[in-house]
Design an enzyme around this catalytic site. Structure first.
Site, PDB file in Angstrom:
ATOM      1  N   GLY A  52       0.398  -0.930   0.222  1.00 47.64           N
ATOM      2  CA  GLY A  52      -0.092   0.281  -0.109  1.00 47.64           C
ATOM      3  C   GLY A  52       1.101   1.111  -0.047  1.00 47.64           C
ATOM      4  O   GLY A  52       0.291   2.501  -0.101  1.00 47.64           O
ATOM      5  N   ASP A  53       1.871   1.096   0.196  1.00 47.62           N
ATOM      6  CA  ASP A  53       2.419   2.264   0.085  1.00 47.62           C
ATOM      7  C   ASP A  53       4.424   1.915  -0.575  1.00 47.62           C
ATOM      8  O   ASP A  53       5.359   2.970   0.669  1.00 47.62           O
ATOM      9  CB  ASP A  53       3.062   3.478   1.511  1.00 47.62           C
ATOM     10  CG  ASP A  53       3.238   4.244   1.982  1.00 47.62           C
ATOM     11  OD1 ASP A  53       2.789   5.513   0.507  1.00 47.62           O
ATOM     12  OD2 ASP A  53       3.772   4.662   3.002  1.00 47.62           O
ATOM     13  N   LEU A  54       4.582   1.246  -1.237  1.00 43.51           N
ATOM     14  CA  LEU A  54       6.079   1.198  -2.020  1.00 43.51           C
ATOM     15  C   LEU A  54       6.457   2.190  -2.696  1.00 43.51           C
ATOM     16  O   LEU A  54       6.203   2.901  -3.297  1.00 43.51           O
ATOM     17  CB  LEU A  54       5.372  -0.206  -3.063  1.00 43.51           C
ATOM     18  CG  LEU A  54       7.030  -0.737  -2.566  1.00 43.51           C
ATOM     19  CD1 LEU A  54       7.828  -1.266  -1.425  1.00 43.51           C
ATOM     20  CD2 LEU A  54       7.044  -1.982  -4.076  1.00 43.51           C
ATOM     21  N   ASN A  58      10.574   3.674   1.538  1.00 40.23           N
ATOM     22  CA  ASN A  58      10.572   2.328   2.666  1.00 40.23           C
ATOM     23  C   ASN A  58      11.235   0.677   1.823  1.00 40.23           C
ATOM     24  O   ASN A  58      11.107   0.173   1.958  1.00 40.23           O
ATOM     25  CB  ASN A  58       8.815   2.146   2.454  1.00 40.23           C
ATOM     26  CG  ASN A  58       8.067   3.180   3.322  1.00 40.23           C
ATOM     27  OD1 ASN A  58       8.307   3.662   4.267  1.00 40.23           O
ATOM     28  ND2 ASN A  58       7.231   3.153   2.746  1.00 40.23           N
TER      29      ASN A  58
END
Length: 78
Positions: A52-54, A58
């Site tokens: 969901g937040d690559l 990260n």
């Protein structure tokens, strides 16, 4: 991790002027590591997980420049 995040390597800063020196093979290996991590999450992890937040911040790089996907705050478990 020892080599910081992928963001650190892709974007120059006054603190780290040596960044942006990833070779083509390093870039390909990082992409493969990231794809392997996502493939694991989508097909082998129970419950199935979507990150969901690559993004580059990260993705952490260890001492061998192996990429590790982190920060699962926005992950969805199916």
């Amino acid at each position: 991790m020892k080599n910081g995040s992928l963001k650190d390597w892709l974007h120059r800063s006054n603190d780290h002027p040596e960044v942006c020196k990833l070779s083509l093979i390093q870039r390909v290996n990082i992409a493969i590591d990231m794809a392997s991590a996502v493939e694991y999450l989508h097909h082998h992890c129970r419950p199935l997980t979507i990150h969901g937040d690559l993004k580059p911040s990260n993705v952490l790089l260890d001492h061998d420049m192996v990429a590790h996907v982190v920060d699962f705050e926005l992950a969805k478990f199916l």
